[in-house]
Design an enzyme around this catalytic site. Structure first.
Site, short mmCIF file in Angstrom:
data_model
loop_
_atom_site.label_atom_id
_atom_site.label_comp_id
_atom_site.label_asym_id
_atom_site.label_seq_id
_atom_site.Cartn_x
_atom_site.Cartn_y
_atom_site.Cartn_z
N LYS A 162 7.19 4.72 1.82
CA LYS A 162 5.96 4.25 1.16
C LYS A 162 4.86 4.01 2.20
CE LYS A 162 3.12 2.73 -2.00
NZ LYS A 162 2.18 1.79 -1.55
N GLU A 188 -2.34 8.66 2.59
CA GLU A 188 -3.45 8.28 1.69
C GLU A 188 -4.72 8.00 2.53
OE1 GLU A 188 -2.44 5.11 -1.24
OE2 GLU A 188 -4.13 4.00 -0.42
N TYR A 189 -4.55 7.27 3.62
CA TYR A 189 -5.69 7.00 4.51
C TYR A 189 -6.29 8.32 5.02
CZ TYR A 189 -5.04 1.90 5.37
OH TYR A 189 -4.97 0.54 5.26
N SER A 240 3.95 3.17 -6.03
CA SER A 240 2.57 3.61 -5.84
C SER A 240 1.95 4.08 -7.15
CB SER A 240 2.52 4.77 -4.84
OG SER A 240 1.19 5.25 -4.77
N ASN A 247 4.39 -3.97 -0.95
CA ASN A 247 4.12 -3.14 0.23
C ASN A 247 4.63 -3.85 1.48
OD1 ASN A 247 2.99 -0.63 -0.30
ND2 ASN A 247 0.94 -1.48 -0.62
N GLY A 285 6.68 -12.45 -10.73
CA GLY A 285 5.32 -12.14 -10.26
C GLY A 285 4.55 -11.44 -11.36
N THR A 328 3.79 -20.09 -11.48
CA THR A 328 3.06 -21.00 -12.36
C THR A 328 3.39 -20.67 -13.82
OG1 THR A 328 1.22 -19.50 -12.08
CG2 THR A 328 1.09 -21.56 -10.88
N HIS A 388 3.47 7.28 3.03
CA HIS A 388 2.62 7.66 1.88
C HIS A 388 1.23 7.04 2.05
CE1 HIS A 388 0.65 6.38 -1.84
NE2 HIS A 388 1.06 7.49 -2.39
N ASN A 389 1.20 5.76 2.37
CA ASN A 389 -0.09 5.08 2.51
C ASN A 389 -0.88 5.62 3.70
OD1 ASN A 389 0.88 3.53 0.41
ND2 ASN A 389 0.00 1.65 1.21
N MET A 409 0.19 -5.73 -11.18
CA MET A 409 1.25 -4.73 -10.98
C MET A 409 2.53 -5.18 -11.70
SD MET A 409 0.24 -2.08 -9.25
CE MET A 409 1.60 -1.26 -8.43
C1 6PG Z 1 -0.64 2.78 -3.74
C2 6PG Z 1 -1.60 2.27 -2.70
C3 6PG Z 1 -1.53 0.80 -2.54
C4 6PG Z 1 -2.42 0.27 -1.41
C5 6PG Z 1 -3.86 0.33 -1.71
C6 6PG Z 1 -4.75 -0.41 -0.74
O1 6PG Z 1 0.21 3.55 -3.34
O2 6PG Z 1 -0.74 2.43 -4.92
O3 6PG Z 1 -1.25 2.84 -1.47
O4 6PG Z 1 -0.21 0.47 -2.27
O5 6PG Z 1 -2.10 -1.02 -1.18
O6 6PG Z 1 -4.26 1.65 -1.80
O7 6PG Z 1 -4.57 -0.04 0.58
P1 6PG Z 1 -5.68 -0.43 1.68
O8 6PG Z 1 -6.28 -1.74 1.26
O9 6PG Z 1 -4.96 -0.54 2.97
O10 6PG Z 1 -6.69 0.66 1.64
#
Ligand code: 6PG
Length: 482
Positions: free
Chosen positions: A183, A190-191, A128, A102, A9, A34, A186-187, A13
């Protein structure tokens, strides 16, 4: 010489992780579905490095040292399964597949178990930090087959971010989907962090009528306090960023938030596990509400919403807001750690919460100074059930209480929506109330459905039913809790 690790991939990233591994002296074999992408990478960013390409999965497998380590940096879901299906016949027992996307953790649970039967080890790892993190040091949260960890550990810990004491922001999280679960949390956090910042911004902009330059200065100052974090730092940059016409770019961005699902999964898991993860869930709903743009525009008109001016000393309000933000953030992390604790107990993951805080200390999107304090709290008490009970955090919650209440009350009074800050306060009020009105709720359940109740003056586990109206019978329904 064969390759140390293969990566499948070559989106941003994947490419950046490969370059990072190469910087740390590992020989990486790069593959993409590809072939042109492989060539573009080798002749572009990978030119002059030790990175080698593979144009088929067989070639990738042939070019790797045993036990083979193959990391998938592809879209979560079916694509991961399809690569696993194609790889397995080409691999030997003891080889390792790593999913760095993710992924929803039940998928990782399933893959670990299915591959174990074939003698292949599987690691599901949260990564992340976005593009820059991947390139120069992400936070990495691996879990899955523990036998695989010693082989992957040197590479992952070399490429990961490091704390100020040079500790790697990567450690073994636990069995099965534990890495992807952590993880996901974590997200979710983050929200929550992002939503809290946006609530402070709206209070300053609409309530206090501050300019973008003023708000930028506030976030710069806040970043020198306990709120020091990547998200506060980028917010100050964003607020200062001007469009080509010299106006703040942020005001030209449509106010409908996107989401890829990890916050929603966190909320769903909290509901499934019965954990009151109110702040993160509110922040997911805030994104949902934001996406109802057309309805909101109509409703503002329909309800004739007035401007939400906050009177009083601006500096006093700004400090109150800072304290409200910090206190709410403590509640958000406390709830997130409660969820991880429940998941760890249910799944026998034996999560080390201090280590989780350490892994999030650097490299990831929620990285902050605050995570060092969380780590300290779990060092003192590894079984801490509520982060807010730790003396450092309890002190902040107590000191901020009055300012936090003022901000929450004012937002309600003038109509500035602050779902996360206010729900955090409501949560703490509930959590610190020994007797909640659930006694009445139990009476209602028993009244209309004979669902039974326990009594304060009898041992727990003994259930009673009352014939409240004299008309119902004395037969109660069997009770159970979902
Ligand atoms: C990270 C982020 C990442 C996440 C984006 C978008 O840890 O680098 O959490 O994994 O996918 O921040 O998330 P949303 O599109 O749901 O806001």
């Amino acid at each position: 010489m064969k390759g140390d690790i293969g990566v499948i991939g070559l989106a941003v990233m994947g490419q950046n992780l490969i370059l990072n591994m190469n910087d740390h002296g590992y020989k990486v074999v790069a593959h993409n579905r590809t072939a042109e992408k492989v060539d573009e990478f080798l002749q572009g960013p990978a030119k002059g490095t030790n990175i080698v390409g593979a144009y088929s999965l067989q070639e990738l497998v042939d070019k790797l040292e045993s036990p083979r380590k193959i990391m998938l940096m592809v879209r979560a879901g079916d694509v991961v399964d399809s690569f696993i299906d194609k790889l397995v016949p080409l691999l030997d027992k003891g080889d390792i597949i790593i999913d760095g996307g993710n992924t929803n953790f039940p998928d990782t649970n399933r893959r670990v178990a299915a591959l174990k039967e074939k003698g292949i080890h599987f690691i599901g790892s949260g990564v992340s930090g976005g593009e820059e993190g991947a390139r120069f040091g992400p936070s990495i949260m691996p879990g899955g087959s523990p036998e695989a960890w010693p082989f992957v550990k040197p590479i992952f810990q070399a490429i990961s971010a490091k704390t100020e004491n040079d500790e790697p922001c990567c450690d073994w999280v636990g069995n099965d989907g534990a890495g992807h679960f952590v993880k996901m949390v974590h997200n979710g956090i983050e929200y929550g962090d992002m939503q809290l910042i946006t609530e402070a911004y709206q209070f300053m902009k609409d309530g206090l009528g501050m300019t973008h330059d003023e708000m930028q200065s506030v976030f710069i100052e806040w970043n020198k306090t306990e709120l020091n974090s990547y998200l506060v730092e980028i917010t100050s940059d964003i607020l200062g960023y001007k469009d080509t016409d010299g106006e703040p770019l942020v005001e030209k961005i449509l106010d409908t938030a996107g989401q890829k699902g990890t916050g929603k999964w966190t909320g769903i898991n909290a509901l499934d596990m019965g954990i009151p993860l109110t702040l993160i869930t509110e922040s997911v709903f805030a994104r949902c509400l934001s996406s109802l743009k057309d309805q909101r525009v109509e409703a503002e008109e329909l309800f004739g919403k007035k401007e939400s001016i906050v009177e009083g000393d601006k500096q006093v309000w700004i400090e109150a807001l800072r304290q409200a933000l910090l206190a709410s953030k403590i509640i958000s992390y406390a709830q997130g750690f409660m969820l991880m604790r429940e998941a760890s107990n249910e799944n026998c993951w034996d999560l080390n919460y201090g280590n989780v805080a350490l892994m999030w200390r650097g490299g990831c999107i929620i990285r902050s100074a605050f995570l060092s304090n969380i780590r300290d709290a779990y060092d003192i008490d590894p079984e801490l059930s509520f982060l807010g009970s730790d003396s450092y955090f309890k002190g902040i919650l107590e000191n901020s209480m009055s300012a936090w209440r003022k901000v929450a009350a004012k937002s309600m009074e003038v109509g500035i929506p602050m779902p996360s800050m206010t729900s955090a306060l409501t949560f703490l009020d509930g959590y610190t109330t020994a007797r909640l009105p659930a006694n009445l709720l139990q009476a209602q359940r028993d009244y209309f459905g004979a669902h039974t109740y326990e009594r304060v003056d009898k041992p727990k586990g003994e259930f009673f039913h009352t014939n409240w109206t004299g008309k119902g019978g004395d037969v109660s329904s069997t009770t159970y809790n979902s």
